[in-house]
Write a protein that holds these residues in place. Sequence first.
Motif, PDB file in Angstrom:
ATOM      1  N   GLU A 201       0.866  -1.181   0.000  1.00 42.51           N
ATOM      2  CA  GLU A 201       0.000   0.000   0.000  1.00 42.51           C
ATOM      3  C   GLU A 201       0.899   1.227   0.000  1.00 42.51           C
ATOM      4  O   GLU A 201       1.739   1.375   0.887  1.00 42.51           O
ATOM      5  N   LEU A 202       0.728   2.073  -1.001  1.00 43.07           N
ATOM      6  CA  LEU A 202       1.594   3.241  -1.173  1.00 43.07           C
ATOM      7  C   LEU A 202       0.764   4.482  -1.469  1.00 43.07           C
ATOM      8  O   LEU A 202      -0.392   4.383  -1.894  1.00 43.07           O
ATOM      9  N   ASN A 203       1.375   5.637  -1.285  1.00 42.77           N
ATOM     10  CA  ASN A 203       0.756   6.926  -1.599  1.00 42.77           C
ATOM     11  C   ASN A 203       1.643   7.669  -2.576  1.00 42.77           C
ATOM     12  O   ASN A 203       2.873   7.541  -2.549  1.00 42.77           O
ATOM     13  N   ASP A 204       1.018   8.484  -3.423  1.00 49.23           N
ATOM     14  CA  ASP A 204       1.776   9.339  -4.340  1.00 49.23           C
ATOM     15  C   ASP A 204       0.853  10.439  -4.843  1.00 49.23           C
ATOM     16  O   ASP A 204      -0.366  10.257  -4.889  1.00 49.23           O
ATOM     17  N   ALA A 205       1.451  11.551  -5.228  1.00 48.63           N
ATOM     18  CA  ALA A 205       0.664  12.656  -5.779  1.00 48.63           C
ATOM     19  C   ALA A 205       0.177  12.328  -7.187  1.00 48.63           C
ATOM     20  O   ALA A 205      -0.862  12.819  -7.627  1.00 48.63           O
TER      21      ALA A 205
ATOM     22  N   VAL B 135     -10.198  18.944  -0.949  1.00 48.68           N
ATOM     23  CA  VAL B 135      -9.172  19.220  -1.966  1.00 48.68           C
ATOM     24  C   VAL B 135      -8.359  17.940  -2.172  1.00 48.68           C
ATOM     25  O   VAL B 135      -7.887  17.340  -1.206  1.00 48.68           O
ATOM     26  N   LEU B 136      -8.181  17.561  -3.433  1.00 44.66           N
ATOM     27  CA  LEU B 136      -7.409  16.361  -3.754  1.00 44.66           C
ATOM     28  C   LEU B 136      -5.964  16.529  -3.285  1.00 44.66           C
ATOM     29  O   LEU B 136      -5.278  17.463  -3.689  1.00 44.66           O
ATOM     30  N   GLN B 137      -5.532  15.634  -2.419  1.00 42.70           N
ATOM     31  CA  GLN B 137      -4.188  15.696  -1.861  1.00 42.70           C
ATOM     32  C   GLN B 137      -3.243  14.736  -2.562  1.00 42.70           C
ATOM     33  O   GLN B 137      -2.045  14.961  -2.623  1.00 42.70           O
ATOM     34  N   GLY B 138      -3.764  13.632  -3.055  1.00 40.67           N
ATOM     35  CA  GLY B 138      -2.922  12.630  -3.697  1.00 40.67           C
ATOM     36  C   GLY B 138      -3.722  11.364  -3.924  1.00 40.67           C
ATOM     37  O   GLY B 138      -4.949  11.370  -3.910  1.00 40.67           O
ATOM     38  N   TRP B 139      -2.971  10.273  -4.103  1.00 40.02           N
ATOM     39  CA  TRP B 139      -3.603   8.986  -4.405  1.00 40.02           C
ATOM     40  C   TRP B 139      -3.018   7.894  -3.516  1.00 40.02           C
ATOM     41  O   TRP B 139      -1.842   7.931  -3.171  1.00 40.02           O
ATOM     42  N   ARG B 140      -3.847   6.946  -3.162  1.00 39.17           N
ATOM     43  CA  ARG B 140      -3.410   5.785  -2.392  1.00 39.17           C
ATOM     44  C   ARG B 140      -3.783   4.545  -3.202  1.00 39.17           C
ATOM     45  O   ARG B 140      -4.873   4.451  -3.753  1.00 39.17           O
ATOM     46  N   GLY B 141      -2.833   3.640  -3.268  1.00 37.69           N
ATOM     47  CA  GLY B 141      -3.097   2.405  -3.997  1.00 37.69           C
ATOM     48  C   GLY B 141      -2.709   1.202  -3.158  1.00 37.69           C
ATOM     49  O   GLY B 141      -1.830   1.278  -2.299  1.00 37.69           O
TER      50      GLY B 141
END
Length: 191
Positions: free
Chosen positions: A13-17, A61-67
């Motif tokens: 599980e990771l996060n990225d803009a 407000v969209l901060q980023g994405w998590r997958g």
Amino acid sequence: MLNDLLNASLYVELNDASPAALANAINKRVNEALRVAKDYKGVTVRSGNNQTYPVYAKDNVLQGWRGRAEIRIESKDFEAASGLIGKLQAGMQLGNMSFSVSPEARRAAENELITEAIVAFKARAEIVKAALAGRGYKLQRLNVANRYSAPPPRPLIARMAASAQEVAAPNLEAGVSVVTVAANGAIEILE
């Protein structure tokens, strides 16, 4: 009866803009895990759930994405599966692990128990016949039902920072499950 089948899932599980950069990082990690798993004979590995969703800050407000993506492991070879899980935990987290009786072992046990259940049913029918002083009995209906109860899975959630260091393989204790077969029905006592 002893559980002889292991099921486990590992995930990243990771996060990225950037959703593209996130997908790339997750896909690389999962692809590497699938490549490593090919060296473990007797362990079946397949892709599992894969999802990406937005992460919002205050004021929507969209901060980023998590997958998150997972792989699923199934094996009767607990030693090989344990080794693979330990190796994969260097870059993935263990989502859950459960043990059960394999379908073929359960079927074999049920087949043996069916004969025992029918013999027990016949013995009880004979007792009823004798208690009612009948000369015999006629089987009207017979139901044979099986039940399988495995202990509820105990989730093993391990969160670790991804690193290239070696992770100790977990010790696995499969436990037992209960397989039962019951025969019930109706008889007619002959006078």
